[in-house]
Design an enzyme around this catalytic site. Structure first.
Site, mmCIF file in Angstrom:
data_model
loop_
_atom_site.group_PDB
_atom_site.id
_atom_site.type_symbol
_atom_site.label_atom_id
_atom_site.label_comp_id
_atom_site.label_asym_id
_atom_site.label_seq_id
_atom_site.Cartn_x
_atom_site.Cartn_y
_atom_site.Cartn_z
ATOM 1 N N ARG A 180 55.175 38.117 44.060
ATOM 2 C CA ARG A 180 55.153 38.499 42.774
ATOM 3 C C ARG A 180 53.883 38.894 42.130
ATOM 4 O O ARG A 180 53.290 37.935 41.818
ATOM 5 C CB ARG A 180 56.106 37.687 41.614
ATOM 6 C CG ARG A 180 57.594 37.239 42.241
ATOM 7 C CD ARG A 180 58.434 35.963 41.450
ATOM 8 N NE ARG A 180 59.506 35.617 42.083
ATOM 9 C CZ ARG A 180 59.931 34.614 41.481
ATOM 10 N NH1 ARG A 180 59.464 33.867 40.475
ATOM 11 N NH2 ARG A 180 61.241 34.379 42.022
ATOM 12 N N ASP A 203 51.155 39.874 39.173
ATOM 13 C CA ASP A 203 51.535 39.681 37.857
ATOM 14 C C ASP A 203 51.144 41.219 37.123
ATOM 15 O O ASP A 203 50.674 42.189 37.774
ATOM 16 C CB ASP A 203 50.268 38.920 37.178
ATOM 17 C CG ASP A 203 50.808 37.377 37.486
ATOM 18 O OD1 ASP A 203 52.139 37.080 37.501
ATOM 19 O OD2 ASP A 203 49.996 36.710 37.279
ATOM 20 N N TYR A 225 44.368 38.511 49.305
ATOM 21 C CA TYR A 225 43.984 39.212 47.985
ATOM 22 C C TYR A 225 42.569 39.550 47.834
ATOM 23 O O TYR A 225 41.699 38.836 48.415
ATOM 24 C CB TYR A 225 44.385 38.224 46.694
ATOM 25 C CG TYR A 225 45.677 38.334 46.364
ATOM 26 C CD1 TYR A 225 46.341 39.130 45.550
ATOM 27 C CD2 TYR A 225 46.681 37.187 46.943
ATOM 28 C CE1 TYR A 225 47.733 39.175 44.924
ATOM 29 C CE2 TYR A 225 47.994 37.256 46.709
ATOM 30 C CZ TYR A 225 48.489 38.217 45.806
ATOM 31 O OH TYR A 225 49.883 38.058 45.391
ATOM 32 N N ARG A 250 43.553 34.523 40.200
ATOM 33 C CA ARG A 250 42.708 34.810 39.163
ATOM 34 C C ARG A 250 41.811 33.460 38.363
ATOM 35 O O ARG A 250 40.946 33.687 38.104
ATOM 36 C CB ARG A 250 43.575 35.508 37.951
ATOM 37 C CG ARG A 250 44.047 36.947 38.538
ATOM 38 C CD ARG A 250 45.198 37.432 37.461
ATOM 39 N NE ARG A 250 44.714 37.459 36.189
ATOM 40 C CZ ARG A 250 45.754 37.848 35.544
ATOM 41 N NH1 ARG A 250 47.027 37.886 35.771
ATOM 42 N NH2 ARG A 250 45.207 37.864 33.994
#
Length: 242
Positions: free
Chosen positions: A49, A51, A109, A195
């Site tokens: 998922r 964001d 990522y 993040r």
């Protein structure tokens, strides 16, 4: 029959991957296209998922149909239905037991930052208004590989059953003059984790905490002990391994 979809998307105008009432999401757009093509019962399950505002150069999802399909023709037709911000690069038949989320063994990522104003990076990287010591940030990033409990980087109120993640690598590299990329790979990630990690490493890069203090942040198991989350625009899901 189960099929995997490999896709990419520009997350700028989406409220993330997951279907949400009254919001435009990547999964929602893909489900709508699948239902138009195969029927109202067809929907997809993603590998994770992302964001709101987060991008993906490689996301994987699966869907089920009762009859074999022409994968190339299906990809072509779905791409014509989907907005220009979503692109399907491949559809492939997989074994029935394969699951886009639960069968994945790794996710990777990348997070981009720029040290100078760049109009072509403004939607896809964080502009740094301050100088960073990337060598110290890399020293701190290496310490992340020695731990597994990332509670301090988990978004409060998350629904995950465990905060244990096994990192394979975490590093900063300069990809072009004035553009740096944080690369991180693990078996799984917590919501908002990347993040939050980047924001905490920037605290190291600004000299606000020492590289060795990253272990104190982790030991606290408290989101308030870590740095602020960086903007979503610089984050890309770039690979899902099986």
């Amino acid at each position: 029959m189960r099929y995997f979809i490999t896709l990419s998307f520009d997350g700028t105008d989406f409220h993330g991957w997951q279907v949400q009432p009254g919001a435009v999401t990547v999964q929602g757009c893909l489900n709508e296209a699948l239902q138009r093509l195969f029927g109202a019962s067809t929907s997809c399950v993603g590998a994770g998922r992302t964001d709101a505002g987060v991008h993906a150069s490689k996301m994987v999802a699966h869907f089920d149909v009762s009859q074999p399909i022409d994968t190339a023709q299906t990809a072509y037709r779905l791409n014509r239905m989907l907005p220009p911000t979503i692109y399907i690069s491949d559809i492939s038949l997989v074994e029935e037991g394969m699951h886009a989320r639960f069968s994945a063994t790794s996710r990777t990522y990348h997070y981009y930052v720029t040290t100078r104003k760049n109009p072509f990076r403004r939607l896809y990287a964080m502009r740094l208004p301050f100088a960073l010591d990337f060598a110290e940030m890399n020293r701190a990033a290496e310490m992340l590989l020695t731990v597994t409990d990332f509670t301090s980087f988990a978004k409060l109120g998350g629904d995950q059953k465990t905060n244990i993640c096994h990192l394979r690598y975490a590093r900063w590299c300069e990809v072009e003059d004035g553009v740096w990329r944080f690369e991180i790979c693990a078996d799984r990630f917590l919501r908002n984790m990347v993040r939050a990690v980047v924001g905490t490493l920037m605290e190291v890069g600004r000299g606000r905490i020492g590289a060795e203090n990253i272990l104190d942040v982790i030991a606290a198991k408290d989101r308030c002990a870590a740095g602020e989350s960086v903007p979503a625009c610089g984050l890309f899901l770039v690979d899902v391994g099986y």
